[in-house]
Design an enzyme around this catalytic site. Structure first.
Site, PDB file in Angstrom:
ATOM      1  CE  LYS A  33       1.853 -18.000  -2.808  1.00 55.84           C
ATOM      2  NZ  LYS A  33       0.977 -19.195  -2.819  1.00 55.84           N
ATOM      3  CE1 TYR A  83      -3.414  -2.730   0.728  1.00 56.63           C
ATOM      4  CE2 TYR A  83      -4.595  -0.733   1.285  1.00 56.63           C
ATOM      5  CZ  TYR A  83      -4.605  -2.064   0.962  1.00 56.63           C
ATOM      6  OH  TYR A  83      -5.797  -2.730   0.889  1.00 56.63           O
ATOM      7  CG  ASP A 127      -1.972 -20.440  -1.318  1.00 55.24           C
ATOM      8  OD1 ASP A 127      -1.391 -20.375  -0.211  1.00 55.24           O
ATOM      9  OD2 ASP A 127      -1.533 -21.118  -2.262  1.00 55.24           O
ATOM     10  CG  ASP A 140      -7.965  -4.855   1.762  1.00 50.87           C
ATOM     11  OD1 ASP A 140      -8.903  -4.365   2.407  1.00 50.87           O
ATOM     12  OD2 ASP A 140      -7.915  -4.853   0.518  1.00 50.87           O
ATOM     13  CG  ASP A 178     -13.474  -7.140   2.496  1.00 49.07           C
ATOM     14  OD1 ASP A 178     -13.265  -6.396   3.480  1.00 49.07           O
ATOM     15  OD2 ASP A 178     -13.918  -6.723   1.414  1.00 49.07           O
TER      16      ASP A 178
HETATM   17  C1  IPM Z   1     -10.329  -1.350   4.128  1.00 44.31           C
HETATM   18  C2  IPM Z   1     -10.560  -0.767   2.753  1.00 44.31           C
HETATM   19  C3  IPM Z   1      -9.401   0.167   2.434  1.00 44.31           C
HETATM   20  C4  IPM Z   1      -8.144  -0.665   2.462  1.00 44.31           C
HETATM   21  C5  IPM Z   1      -9.549   0.912   1.101  1.00 44.31           C
HETATM   22  C6  IPM Z   1     -10.831   1.689   1.032  1.00 44.31           C
HETATM   23  C7  IPM Z   1      -8.371   1.800   0.845  1.00 44.31           C
HETATM   24  O1  IPM Z   1     -10.712  -1.766   1.809  1.00 44.31           O
HETATM   25  O2  IPM Z   1     -10.268  -0.580   5.094  1.00 44.31           O
HETATM   26  O3  IPM Z   1     -10.250  -2.559   4.237  1.00 44.31           O
HETATM   27  O4  IPM Z   1      -7.813  -1.322   1.477  1.00 44.31           O
HETATM   28  O5  IPM Z   1      -7.449  -0.622   3.494  1.00 44.31           O
HETATM   29 MG    MG Z   2     -10.782  -3.718   2.642  1.00 42.80          MG
END
Ligand code: IPM
Ligand code: MG
Length: 352
Positions: free
Chosen positions: A187, A142, A219, A243, A247
């Site tokens: 990884k 990032y 993975d 990240d 999710d």
């Molecule tokens: C998160 C989001 C952010 C990230 C984006 C919006 C930059 O996906 O907070 O998980 O990737 O950190």
């Molecule tokens: Mg995210």
């Protein structure tokens, strides 16, 4: 106690969900005799529209001066043009870095009354699970060198030993108060940065002989998360892997609209935000779930202000509302009463 809170509503549903979190904070003030000074700060797409940049210097300064920052969500289709020079997400990254919030704590748990909302079969959830992703937040790909070179483009993953060590310590400390198991995700079979990650985590772990460290390739971790999530407790990850996996972890709880997060650094100041995005399709319709924002406020009370009892009161109120079958549309289950954003917020406030 008197605390200064910078409040960023952001874009999309941000203002609606933060409105409910603020109602909760007002109730906590009244019940426990605290004073919260709120300062509203502009960041994200709305700041691009007004100032041409997603995080104006005065916004960052206001956050740096506060005891904690409560954030809704940023972004939306209006600012999604891939060729745009400024993007709302840059504001978020700038804020995380500008506050030195290198540790992102993302708990994902199954709320028993909502277990039916999980896409996983009941036997796979194994009687519920409660894991937490500890994601490095201010380094890695990032923030590495990136650019365009003729017809190619590049991003760089770079981690230093101190960066890995400090995030590993956060995971180990957290594990001490939990099941004492940390899965470190990398990884290392391909990436040099991951081999340094693995080495450094192992070295840091020597200071924590009571903690079991399990190295797992990313993975495989992605697969194990849907196969047997209950095996995990603390997952330690780089910025990008965290990240993605957070999710995934949130989705298998069946309730992304419920999950809060905390980002902390060296001191007690932190940044608190729901894990979900700005959901532009839900904005302005009073249907978004305010619970993630409310639980983010609870994490702020606990982690930045040391108000454990107050945080617990908020968490209990959320549990009580769910137990009484109160729902927002995203977590609707059979026999539940579906409420709007404001009504759900009100029901939670009344249970504090
Ligand atoms: C998160 C989001 C952010 C990230 C984006 C919006 C930059 O996906 O907070 O998980 O990737 O950190
Ligand atoms: Mg995210």
């Amino acid at each position: 106690m008197v605390k200064n809170i910078a409040v960023i509503e952001g874009d999309g549903i941000g203002a609606e969900i933060i409105g409910e979190a603020v109602k909760v904070l007002r109730k906590i003030e009244e019940k426990f005799g605290h004073t919260f000074h709120l300062k509203y700060v502009e960041m994200g797409g709305c700041a691009i529209d007004r100032y041409g940049v997603p995080l104006p210097a005065f916004s960052l300064e206001a956050c740096q001066e506060a005891d904690a920052v409560l954030l809704g969500a940023v972004g939306g289709p209006k600012w999604d043009d891939p060729t745009a020079k400024v993007r709302p997400e840059q504001g978020l990254l700038g804020l995380r870095a500008g506050l030195g919030c290198f540790a992102n704590i993302r708990p994902a748990k199954v709320y028993t009354p909502l277990a039916a909302a999980s896409p996983l079969k009941e036997e796979m959830i194994g009687g519920g699970f409660e894991l937490v992703v500890v994601r490095e937040l201010t380094g890695g790909i990032y923030f590495g060198e990136s650019g365009r070179d003729g017809d190619s483009a590049y991003d760089t993953e770079r981690y230093s030993v101190p960066e890995i060590t400090r995030i590993a310590k956060v995971a180990f400390e957290l594990a001490r108060g939990r099941k004492k198991i940390v899965h470190s995700i990398d990884k290392a079979n391909v990436l040099e940065s991951s081999r340094l990650w693995r080495e450094t985590v192992a070295r840091t772990a020597r200071e924590y002989p009571d903690i079991t460290v399990i190295d797992m390739l990313v993975d495989n971790a992605a697969m194990q998360l849907v196969r047997n999530p209950a095996q995990f407790d603390v997952l330690l990850t780089s910025n990008l892997f965290g990240d993605i996996l957070s999710d995934e972890a949130s989705q298998i709880t069946g309730s992304i609209g419920m999950l809060a997060s905390a980002s902390t650094g060296e001191g007690s100041r932190g940044l608190y935000e729901p894990i979900h995005g700005s959901a532009p399709d839900l904005a302005g319709r009073n249907i978004a779930n305010p619970i993630a924002a409310i639980l983010s406020a609870a994490m702020m009370l606990d982690l930045s202000f040391g108000m454990r009892e107050e945080a617990y009161a908020v968490e209990r109120a959320v549990d009580a509302a769910l137990d009484e079958n109160l729902r927002t549309a995203d977590i609707a289950t059979e026999g539940g009463t579906v409420l709007g954003t404001v009504q759900m917020g009100g029901e939670i406030v009344s249970r504090i």
